[in-house]
Motif scaffolding. Sequence first.
Motif, short mmCIF file in Angstrom:
data_model
loop_
_atom_site.label_atom_id
_atom_site.label_comp_id
_atom_site.label_asym_id
_atom_site.label_seq_id
_atom_site.Cartn_x
_atom_site.Cartn_y
_atom_site.Cartn_z
N CYS A 133 14.21 1.93 5.31
CA CYS A 133 13.11 1.82 4.36
C CYS A 133 12.00 1.02 5.02
O CYS A 133 12.26 0.03 5.72
N VAL A 134 10.75 1.46 4.79
CA VAL A 134 9.62 0.80 5.42
C VAL A 134 8.52 0.57 4.40
O VAL A 134 8.47 1.25 3.37
N ALA A 135 7.63 -0.37 4.70
CA ALA A 135 6.50 -0.64 3.82
C ALA A 135 5.34 -1.18 4.63
O ALA A 135 5.53 -1.76 5.71
N ARG A 136 4.14 -0.96 4.11
CA ARG A 136 2.95 -1.52 4.74
C ARG A 136 1.96 -1.91 3.66
O ARG A 136 2.01 -1.40 2.53
N ILE A 137 1.05 -2.81 4.02
CA ILE A 137 0.12 -3.34 3.03
C ILE A 137 -1.28 -2.81 3.23
O ILE A 137 -2.18 -3.15 2.45
N SER A 138 -1.48 -1.97 4.23
CA SER A 138 -2.82 -1.44 4.48
C SER A 138 -2.71 -0.02 5.02
O SER A 138 -1.80 0.28 5.79
N TYR A 181 0.83 -1.20 0.00
CA TYR A 181 0.00 0.00 0.00
C TYR A 181 0.87 1.26 0.00
O TYR A 181 0.59 2.21 -0.71
N ALA A 182 1.93 1.23 0.78
CA ALA A 182 2.79 2.40 0.88
C ALA A 182 4.21 2.00 1.22
O ALA A 182 4.46 0.95 1.82
N ARG A 237 -4.53 1.12 7.19
CA ARG A 237 -4.92 1.06 8.60
C ARG A 237 -3.87 0.37 9.46
O ARG A 237 -4.04 0.26 10.67
N SER A 238 -2.78 -0.07 8.85
CA SER A 238 -1.76 -0.79 9.61
C SER A 238 -0.52 0.09 9.78
O SER A 238 -0.32 1.06 9.07
N ALA A 239 0.29 -0.31 10.74
CA ALA A 239 1.59 0.33 10.90
C ALA A 239 2.52 -0.17 9.80
O ALA A 239 2.18 -1.09 9.05
N TYR A 240 3.70 0.44 9.73
CA TYR A 240 4.69 -0.05 8.78
C TYR A 240 5.26 -1.34 9.34
O TYR A 240 6.09 -1.32 10.27
N GLU A 241 4.85 -2.47 8.77
CA GLU A 241 5.25 -3.74 9.34
C GLU A 241 6.52 -4.31 8.74
O GLU A 241 7.10 -5.26 9.28
N TYR A 242 6.96 -3.76 7.61
CA TYR A 242 8.18 -4.25 6.98
C TYR A 242 9.27 -3.18 7.06
O TYR A 242 9.03 -2.01 6.72
N TRP A 243 10.46 -3.61 7.50
CA TRP A 243 11.57 -2.69 7.68
C TRP A 243 12.82 -3.26 7.03
O TRP A 243 13.07 -4.47 7.11
#
Length: 119
Positions: free
Chosen positions: A96-101, A32-33, A103-109
């Motif tokens: 670097c960060v990423a998230r799939i929603s 998502y971002a 409504r979620s926090a950045y779960e990938y770092w």
Amino acid sequence: QVQLVESGGGLVQAGGSLRLSCAASGRTFSLYAMGWFRQAPGKEREFVSAFSWSGGSTDYADSVKGRFTISRDTAKNTAYLQMNSLQLEDTAVYYCVARISPRSAYEYWGQGTQVTVSS
């Protein structure tokens, strides 16, 4: 799962420029971002910039507005952070960060890349 690998950090004099890259792999279709956080010595981790993967809207911390530019290459699943007019206080480990929603926090770092600005 999404894997993130940063590159492009280093040592630069104040006023100089650096470009960070972040290559995403894995389930990139679910993104998502993507964006960047940083953590300076003795300080808390802080948001730097991000963009929405589909719409392309961007967001910046006030401290970097007008100096940093975030961009992406969707074909390469890569995000970039162009940093100009670097200041001593920009010294930090950049993640670097990423998230799939939305409504979620950045779960990938990513593992982080060091940026050091010298006087």
